[in-house]
Scaffold this motif. Sequence first.
Motif, PDB file in Angstrom:
ATOM      1  N   LYS A 402       0.708  -1.283   0.036  1.00 30.84           N
ATOM      2  CA  LYS A 402      -0.132   0.131  -0.007  1.00 30.84           C
ATOM      3  C   LYS A 402       0.866   1.244   0.023  1.00 30.84           C
ATOM      4  CE  LYS A 402      -4.317  -1.642   2.331  1.00 30.84           C
ATOM      5  NZ  LYS A 402      -3.908  -2.867   2.424  1.00 30.84           N
ATOM      6  N   ARG A 403       1.968   1.251   0.809  1.00 29.57           N
ATOM      7  CA  ARG A 403       2.793   2.290   0.884  1.00 29.57           C
ATOM      8  C   ARG A 403       3.365   2.764  -0.506  1.00 29.57           C
ATOM      9  NH1 ARG A 403       5.266   2.813   6.926  1.00 29.57           N
ATOM     10  NH2 ARG A 403       3.744   1.468   8.068  1.00 29.57           N
ATOM     11  N   LYS A 404       3.901   1.725  -1.221  1.00 31.27           N
ATOM     12  CA  LYS A 404       4.500   1.777  -2.562  1.00 31.27           C
ATOM     13  C   LYS A 404       3.439   2.489  -3.527  1.00 31.27           C
ATOM     14  CE  LYS A 404       5.748  -2.254  -3.490  1.00 31.27           C
ATOM     15  NZ  LYS A 404       6.161  -3.252  -4.496  1.00 31.27           N
ATOM     16  N   ARG A 405       2.192   2.015  -3.476  1.00 28.48           N
ATOM     17  CA  ARG A 405       1.306   2.358  -4.320  1.00 28.48           C
ATOM     18  C   ARG A 405       0.766   3.899  -4.004  1.00 28.48           C
ATOM     19  NH1 ARG A 405      -3.855  -1.235  -4.170  1.00 28.48           N
ATOM     20  NH2 ARG A 405      -4.417   0.376  -2.525  1.00 28.48           N
ATOM     21  N   ILE A 406       0.722   4.096  -2.721  1.00 32.99           N
ATOM     22  CA  ILE A 406       0.498   5.695  -2.108  1.00 32.99           C
ATOM     23  C   ILE A 406       1.654   6.528  -2.874  1.00 32.99           C
ATOM     24  CG2 ILE A 406       0.591   7.060  -0.481  1.00 32.99           C
ATOM     25  CD1 ILE A 406      -0.887   4.772   1.340  1.00 32.99           C
ATOM     26  N   ALA A 407       2.670   6.068  -2.552  1.00 35.47           N
ATOM     27  CA  ALA A 407       3.902   6.790  -3.199  1.00 35.47           C
ATOM     28  C   ALA A 407       3.766   7.121  -4.726  1.00 35.47           C
ATOM     29  CB  ALA A 407       5.252   6.147  -3.071  1.00 35.47           C
ATOM     30  N   LEU A 408       3.378   6.069  -5.535  1.00 29.91           N
ATOM     31  CA  LEU A 408       3.265   6.425  -7.106  1.00 29.91           C
ATOM     32  C   LEU A 408       2.004   7.163  -7.393  1.00 29.91           C
ATOM     33  CD1 LEU A 408       4.416   5.565  -9.809  1.00 29.91           C
ATOM     34  CD2 LEU A 408       3.151   3.616  -9.705  1.00 29.91           C
ATOM     35  N   GLY A 409       0.792   7.065  -6.522  1.00 28.41           N
ATOM     36  CA  GLY A 409      -0.383   7.799  -6.882  1.00 28.41           C
ATOM     37  C   GLY A 409      -0.109   9.192  -6.542  1.00 28.41           C
ATOM     38  N   GLU A 546      15.226  -3.899  -0.907  1.00 29.39           N
ATOM     39  CA  GLU A 546      15.722  -3.384  -2.137  1.00 29.39           C
ATOM     40  C   GLU A 546      14.627  -2.361  -2.787  1.00 29.39           C
ATOM     41  OE1 GLU A 546      15.286  -6.557  -1.642  1.00 29.39           O
ATOM     42  OE2 GLU A 546      17.467  -7.144  -1.731  1.00 29.39           O
ATOM     43  N   GLU A 547      13.458  -2.667  -2.268  1.00 30.13           N
ATOM     44  CA  GLU A 547      12.294  -1.341  -2.542  1.00 30.13           C
ATOM     45  C   GLU A 547      12.443  -0.345  -1.493  1.00 30.13           C
ATOM     46  OE1 GLU A 547       8.851  -4.561  -4.633  1.00 30.13           O
ATOM     47  OE2 GLU A 547       8.950  -3.905  -2.739  1.00 30.13           O
ATOM     48  N   VAL A 548      12.666  -0.483  -0.477  1.00 30.27           N
ATOM     49  CA  VAL A 548      12.985   0.323   0.650  1.00 30.27           C
ATOM     50  C   VAL A 548      13.989   1.189   0.159  1.00 30.27           C
ATOM     51  CG1 VAL A 548      13.914   1.019   3.014  1.00 30.27           C
ATOM     52  CG2 VAL A 548      11.918  -0.670   2.561  1.00 30.27           C
ATOM     53  N   GLU A 549      15.236   0.677  -0.374  1.00 29.04           N
ATOM     54  CA  GLU A 549      16.275   1.601  -0.538  1.00 29.04           C
ATOM     55  C   GLU A 549      15.848   2.286  -1.658  1.00 29.04           C
ATOM     56  OE1 GLU A 549      21.043   0.635  -1.515  1.00 29.04           O
ATOM     57  OE2 GLU A 549      19.559  -1.112  -1.660  1.00 29.04           O
ATOM     58  N   PRO A 567      14.479  16.404  -9.242  1.00 30.36           N
ATOM     59  CA  PRO A 567      13.907  15.762 -10.569  1.00 30.36           C
ATOM     60  C   PRO A 567      12.626  16.482 -10.674  1.00 30.36           C
ATOM     61  CG  PRO A 567      13.984  14.317  -8.936  1.00 30.36           C
ATOM     62  CD  PRO A 567      14.746  15.394  -8.300  1.00 30.36           C
ATOM     63  N   PRO A 568      12.118  16.701 -11.685  1.00 28.88           N
ATOM     64  CA  PRO A 568      10.811  17.088 -12.033  1.00 28.88           C
ATOM     65  C   PRO A 568       9.808  15.769 -11.557  1.00 28.88           C
ATOM     66  CG  PRO A 568      11.562  16.561 -13.928  1.00 28.88           C
ATOM     67  CD  PRO A 568      12.761  16.647 -13.091  1.00 28.88           C
ATOM     68  N   MET A 569       8.444  16.069 -11.341  1.00 33.17           N
ATOM     69  CA  MET A 569       7.456  14.996 -10.725  1.00 33.17           C
ATOM     70  C   MET A 569       7.382  13.873 -11.918  1.00 33.17           C
ATOM     71  SD  MET A 569       7.033  15.352  -7.635  1.00 33.17           S
ATOM     72  CE  MET A 569       6.030  14.004  -7.715  1.00 33.17           C
ATOM     73  N   SER A 570       7.553  14.407 -12.971  1.00 35.36           N
ATOM     74  CA  SER A 570       7.494  13.209 -14.171  1.00 35.36           C
ATOM     75  C   SER A 570       8.547  12.171 -14.248  1.00 35.36           C
ATOM     76  CB  SER A 570       7.454  13.916 -15.511  1.00 35.36           C
ATOM     77  OG  SER A 570       8.495  14.950 -15.602  1.00 35.36           O
ATOM     78  N   GLU A 571       9.730  12.552 -13.774  1.00 29.92           N
ATOM     79  CA  GLU A 571      10.734  11.945 -13.569  1.00 29.92           C
ATOM     80  C   GLU A 571      10.485  11.056 -12.561  1.00 29.92           C
ATOM     81  OE1 GLU A 571      15.713  11.944 -13.380  1.00 29.92           O
ATOM     82  OE2 GLU A 571      14.716  14.028 -13.936  1.00 29.92           O
ATOM     83  N   VAL A 572      10.043  11.779 -11.450  1.00 29.15           N
ATOM     84  CA  VAL A 572       9.881  10.853 -10.144  1.00 29.15           C
ATOM     85  C   VAL A 572       8.990   9.820 -10.404  1.00 29.15           C
ATOM     86  CG1 VAL A 572       9.017  11.112  -7.779  1.00 29.15           C
ATOM     87  CG2 VAL A 572      10.252  12.850  -8.654  1.00 29.15           C
ATOM     88  N   LEU A 576      10.231   5.639  -9.865  1.00 26.82           N
ATOM     89  CA  LEU A 576       9.174   5.055  -8.993  1.00 26.82           C
ATOM     90  C   LEU A 576       8.648   3.751  -9.622  1.00 26.82           C
ATOM     91  CD1 LEU A 576       6.965   7.316  -6.881  1.00 26.82           C
ATOM     92  CD2 LEU A 576       8.986   5.960  -6.081  1.00 26.82           C
ATOM     93  N   GLU A 577       8.551   3.880 -11.080  1.00 26.44           N
ATOM     94  CA  GLU A 577       8.211   2.813 -11.969  1.00 26.44           C
ATOM     95  C   GLU A 577       9.408   1.808 -12.310  1.00 26.44           C
ATOM     96  OE1 GLU A 577       4.093   4.610 -13.855  1.00 26.44           O
ATOM     97  OE2 GLU A 577       6.154   4.999 -14.963  1.00 26.44           O
ATOM     98  N   GLY A 578      10.653   2.371 -11.820  1.00 26.99           N
ATOM     99  CA  GLY A 578      11.620   1.466 -12.080  1.00 26.99           C
ATOM    100  C   GLY A 578      12.450   1.881 -13.196  1.00 26.99           C
ATOM    101  N   GLU A 579      12.574   3.112 -13.778  1.00 27.40           N
ATOM    102  CA  GLU A 579      13.276   3.656 -14.987  1.00 27.40           C
ATOM    103  C   GLU A 579      14.204   4.873 -14.753  1.00 27.40           C
ATOM    104  OE1 GLU A 579      12.206   5.773 -19.145  1.00 27.40           O
ATOM    105  OE2 GLU A 579      10.699   4.829 -18.179  1.00 27.40           O
ATOM    106  N   GLY A 580      15.394   4.575 -14.698  1.00 32.08           N
ATOM    107  CA  GLY A 580      16.294   5.748 -14.642  1.00 32.08           C
ATOM    108  C   GLY A 580      16.786   6.077 -13.194  1.00 32.08           C
ATOM    109  N   LEU A 581      16.409   5.521 -12.281  1.00 31.25           N
ATOM    110  CA  LEU A 581      16.866   5.552 -10.720  1.00 31.25           C
ATOM    111  C   LEU A 581      18.247   5.626 -10.539  1.00 31.25           C
ATOM    112  CD1 LEU A 581      16.417   6.787  -8.065  1.00 31.25           C
ATOM    113  CD2 LEU A 581      15.430   4.067  -7.494  1.00 31.25           C
ATOM    114  N   ALA A 582      18.915   4.471 -11.019  1.00 31.35           N
ATOM    115  CA  ALA A 582      20.145   3.876 -11.025  1.00 31.35           C
ATOM    116  C   ALA A 582      21.224   4.987 -11.356  1.00 31.35           C
ATOM    117  CB  ALA A 582      20.526   2.539 -11.534  1.00 31.35           C
TER     118      ALA A 582
END
Length: 625
Positions: A402-409, A546-549, A567-572, A576-582
């Motif tokens: 739920k916390r992950k979904r809240i963060a993305l929403g 790993e998801e917490v990190e 980062p702009p929110m579009s990049e955030v 969160l969807e797994g693209e570009g964080l590393a």
Amino acid sequence: MGPFLGALLLACLLSFVSADFQGYSCLNAPVGQFFSGFHFTGDALIALKSSLHASADQLKDWNQNLVGPCTWTNVKCDPSNKNVISVTLSSMNFSGTLSPKIGVLQNLSSITLKGNGITGEIPKEFGNLSNLTSLDLENNNLTGEIPSSLWNLKNLKFLTLGKNNLNGTIPQPISGLTNLISLSLDSNDLSGQVPDILFNIPNYNFTGNNLNCGVNFPHPCVSTENNSGSSHKPKVGLIVGIVGGFVILLFGGLLFLLCKRRQKGNKGEFFVDVAGEVDQRISFGQLTRFAWRELQLATDSFSENNVLGKGGFGKVYKGVLSDNTKVAVKRLIDFGSPEGDAAFQREVEMISVAVHRNLLRLIGFCTTPTERLLVYPFMPNLSVASRLRELKPGEPVLDWPKRKRIALGAARGLDYLHEHCNPKIIHRDVKAANILLDEDFEAVVGDFGLAKLVDVRQTNITTQVRGTMGHIAPEYLSTGKSSERTDVFGYGIMLLELVTGQRAIDFSRLEDEDDVLLLDYVKKLEREKKLDEIVDRNLKQDYSIEEVEAMIQVALLCTQASPEDRPPMSEVVRMLEGEGLAQRWEEWQHVEVTRRREYERLQRRLDWGDDSVHIQVAIELSGGR
């Protein structure tokens, strides 16, 4: 009278739209999948848009991430139940076909697609539109036969299929047609005998076909006063009057309401108080201007027992309207003179068109010379802050999924405000207490736009800092100037609240002055690789480290000191969807290491200086964060 009054009402509607909503739009949030609020209505309309081959510039706000089709252009809904009742797409140069999925819209009363380049056949599923009263497909390139299912539409009054390439014979009506008053099949490739029953329709036109209009009787192929060829102008006038009357019946109520609103004489629901004074609720479009008395009754005179929360903008009260609808009523503060009423209403209308699944929908408002109130749907699971830190006995904790979904929403909602609203909306108070949770624990960003609303009397928006300590970006705190990146900072702090379950400022950590701020506390433990000590203990280690990190990394990127580095929110959303964080995290670590080395070098230099210099620099370093 019918056509004249219809034209007058239409002109009034156009005047209302151009005057009140010019420049206000919220378009195309490019995220997510279809959601439950859409149901089949949104699916069907999106399918129609796709099948018509709408260009990138057409129907931009027909988007599956919006709360519902009632906000879309060329779509009208019943104000009482939000069902789609009308779709009007005339002369838009479409080149595609008609989607059979439109047949699921049982509440549709009017479809107008005339003057396009639509090809293909008329789907037989159109015969399922049991409430349809008007179908206008004139002047397209439709082919095939007329579906016999159309004759089952017992409520149909106007059927206009002229100027197409329809072929075959006219189906023999078996039932229905009892209400049909206008039928146009002219200029097609139809052949065969016209069913006699169709000549009973007051207004018909079968010309320009290979049809036999009079085998048994000398029927003309177009309706006239009589069959002797005398002038049919009186009958045409009658039909025009009937048509005008129908238009008035269908749209008159809505148009009249909108026009009267501009004259400040709206018809509404009246409320009488104990002293016999009359108050009034006024509905227009998606928004309602509530009567003060109704909200007073709904909240039990704004009883403290109904307070859901309070903050810098005022108190929020739980309320129940006269129709048993549960609402949340926000009673704003910082209002004095009545001169701001019109400005407040304009801002409310602007905010009301920001519609997204992750934004709190505004139901309505109320203004008096000394009061400003906003009315929202009641959120049964309250806020993220309450679910993290104010759990009642027996209530389950927010689990990690739920916390992950809240963060993305929440990220998607803020991205919509920043990138897809015109003018853009800056929240200025992003925190866990302002992220609400619906019945499915979906994140709903609340209180957006309130900072602008309460500042409508200010000539300089930098004169008043709005927000909550610990969540305020350093540049906003020091200069009073906000931007999208101040929201990004607040969002980063909110992510840390989600991970830790703690407040942004916690004086229980005073034993280490660097740990009073949640941001500093997390930074320290992250450097020491003590991630398990960061995570909310209520989760009882039921999470993915790993998801917490990854979430902590996104939060620290969002809370960098320089707004340009955030980062702009579009990049955030993408991270969160797994693209570009590393890659972004690696770049940040390099900068952070350089910065810390510079800080340590400065500290060593200070060790050689006198105390006064040391104190002065220390004060500067510990300034606004």
